[in-house]
Design a protein around this motif. Structure first.
Motif, PDB file in Angstrom:
ATOM      1  N   HIS A   1       0.681  -1.068   0.088  1.00  0.00           N
ATOM      2  CA  HIS A   1       0.089  -0.059   0.085  1.00  0.00           C
ATOM      3  C   HIS A   1       0.830   1.195   0.033  1.00  0.00           C
ATOM      4  O   HIS A   1       1.626   1.512   1.013  1.00  0.00           O
ATOM      5  N   ALA A   2       0.674   2.170  -0.949  1.00  0.00           N
ATOM      6  CA  ALA A   2       1.409   3.287  -0.951  1.00  0.00           C
ATOM      7  C   ALA A   2       1.118   4.340   0.014  1.00  0.00           C
ATOM      8  O   ALA A   2       2.002   5.046   0.522  1.00  0.00           O
ATOM      9  N   SER A   3       0.097   4.121   0.826  1.00  0.00           N
ATOM     10  CA  SER A   3      -0.265   4.806   1.917  1.00  0.00           C
ATOM     11  C   SER A   3       0.405   4.260   3.144  1.00  0.00           C
ATOM     12  O   SER A   3       0.045   5.029   4.177  1.00  0.00           O
TER      13      SER A   3
ATOM     14  N   CYS B   1      -3.651   1.106 -10.205  1.00  0.00           N
ATOM     15  CA  CYS B   1      -4.523   2.339  -9.902  1.00  0.00           C
ATOM     16  C   CYS B   1      -5.862   2.284 -10.975  1.00  0.00           C
ATOM     17  O   CYS B   1      -5.882   1.045 -11.724  1.00  0.00           O
TER      18      CYS B   1
ATOM     19  N   LEU C   1      -0.312   9.416  -4.174  1.00  0.00           N
ATOM     20  CA  LEU C   1       0.224   8.425  -3.697  1.00  0.00           C
ATOM     21  C   LEU C   1       1.093   7.956  -4.793  1.00  0.00           C
ATOM     22  O   LEU C   1       2.087   7.210  -4.591  1.00  0.00           O
ATOM     23  N   ALA C   2       0.792   7.872  -6.110  1.00  0.00           N
ATOM     24  CA  ALA C   2       1.493   7.571  -7.094  1.00  0.00           C
ATOM     25  C   ALA C   2       2.924   8.357  -7.209  1.00  0.00           C
ATOM     26  O   ALA C   2       4.107   7.727  -7.296  1.00  0.00           O
TER      27      ALA C   2
ATOM     28  N   VAL D   1      -4.982   9.423  -5.763  1.00  0.00           N
ATOM     29  CA  VAL D   1      -3.921   8.514  -6.717  1.00  0.00           C
ATOM     30  C   VAL D   1      -2.806   9.315  -7.083  1.00  0.00           C
ATOM     31  O   VAL D   1      -1.735   8.709  -7.209  1.00  0.00           O
ATOM     32  N   THR D   2      -2.894  10.526  -7.458  1.00  0.00           N
ATOM     33  CA  THR D   2      -1.906  11.376  -8.035  1.00  0.00           C
ATOM     34  C   THR D   2      -0.707  11.571  -7.229  1.00  0.00           C
ATOM     35  O   THR D   2       0.367  11.292  -7.068  1.00  0.00           O
TER      36      THR D   2
ATOM     37  N   THR E   1      -2.433   2.483  -4.888  1.00  0.00           N
ATOM     38  CA  THR E   1      -3.061   3.914  -4.736  1.00  0.00           C
ATOM     39  C   THR E   1      -4.132   3.796  -4.236  1.00  0.00           C
ATOM     40  O   THR E   1      -4.419   3.877  -2.662  1.00  0.00           O
TER      41      THR E   1
ATOM     42  N   VAL F   1       2.565   1.625 -10.021  1.00  0.00           N
ATOM     43  CA  VAL F   1       1.393   1.659  -8.934  1.00  0.00           C
ATOM     44  C   VAL F   1       0.345   0.787  -9.544  1.00  0.00           C
ATOM     45  O   VAL F   1       0.141   0.518 -10.844  1.00  0.00           O
TER      46      VAL F   1
END
Length: 231
Positions: free
Chosen positions: A86-88, A156, A142-143, A139-140, A116, A154
């Protein structure tokens, strides 16, 4: 190699293998998610690889940096083609995972992608969990974080593919779930797109599940998707 990733979603191991036996590893890759990995374990992934399939291990790791990096290393030891986080999880976690794989030879490391925003989430739900702005803005953001942290790409929605390619260039790979061929129903995902439109928008890999796995003839369904892409 095919850009289609077939999302396996079975509660019974034999049912899953029966479906896999109808597919051609030269024309698709396979995605194994949380449910199947929990039910059938790493050995199931090895069986799929033994049949010639590249496996995307879709477990979406999200933990403290050391733990997430160790999990990514375990996926690499399993020999999977791609793994995601998870990018988060934040910059430190993402960088730790990327560093863990960077020490391996190129042919021994899986691709590392950052998730994302899940394609099932609406803008209202995104705001409800405390993220500001729209799904596109989330999304942008986190990408960009994943790209800066050294990830290969990523996960998405195809709805954001064109924006991300224009913002970050071709070096950021895009895996897009929520792909629905023209002959299929939308299902429970909100931000969906047809295969041809997704590729035109900049998607590199298309995740497609039930239109193939629930088809009476899975290879015929895959052939229809290939024809749709070519057309």
């Amino acid at each position: 190699m095919s850009r289609v990733i077939v999302a396996l979603d079975f509660q019974d191991r034999l049912d899953a293998l029966q479906l896999v036996g109808q597919l051609d590893p030269a024309r698709c890759r396979l995605k194994v998610g949380k449910e199947m990995f929990t039910r059938f374990g790493p050995g199931f992934v090895q069986v799929l690889q033994g049949r010639g399939f590249d496996v995307f291990l879709d477990l979406k790791f999200h933990d403290i940096p050391n733990t997430a990096a160790a999990a990514v290393e375990a996926a690499a030891d399993l020999g999977v083609w791609m793994v995601n986080v998870h990018a988060s999880g934040g910059r430190h976690m993402l960088e730790a995972c990327a560093r863990q794989l960077a020490v391996r030879n190129a042919d021994e490391r899986p691709l590392l992608y950052g998730v994302t925003v899940l394609t099932s989430l609406t803008d209202n739900e995104i705001r409800e969990i405390g993220w500001s702005g729209s799904s596109e803005e989330a999304v942008t953001r986190l990408a960009g974080l994943a790209h800066e942290s050294g990830l290969d790409g990523v996960v998405c929605s195809a709805m954001e593919a064109e924006l991300l390619k224009s913002r970050f260039g071709p070096g950021l790979g895009l895996v897009t779930p929520g792909i629905r061929p023209a002959f299929a129903v939308q299902g429970d995902q909100q931000r969906v797109m047809t295969p041809a439109k997704a590729l035109a928008a900049g998607s590199d890999y298309l995740v497609i599940g039930r239109p193939i796995t629930r088809a009476e003839d899975p290879m015929e369904a895959l052939a229809k998707i290939e024809a749709e892409i070519a057309g």
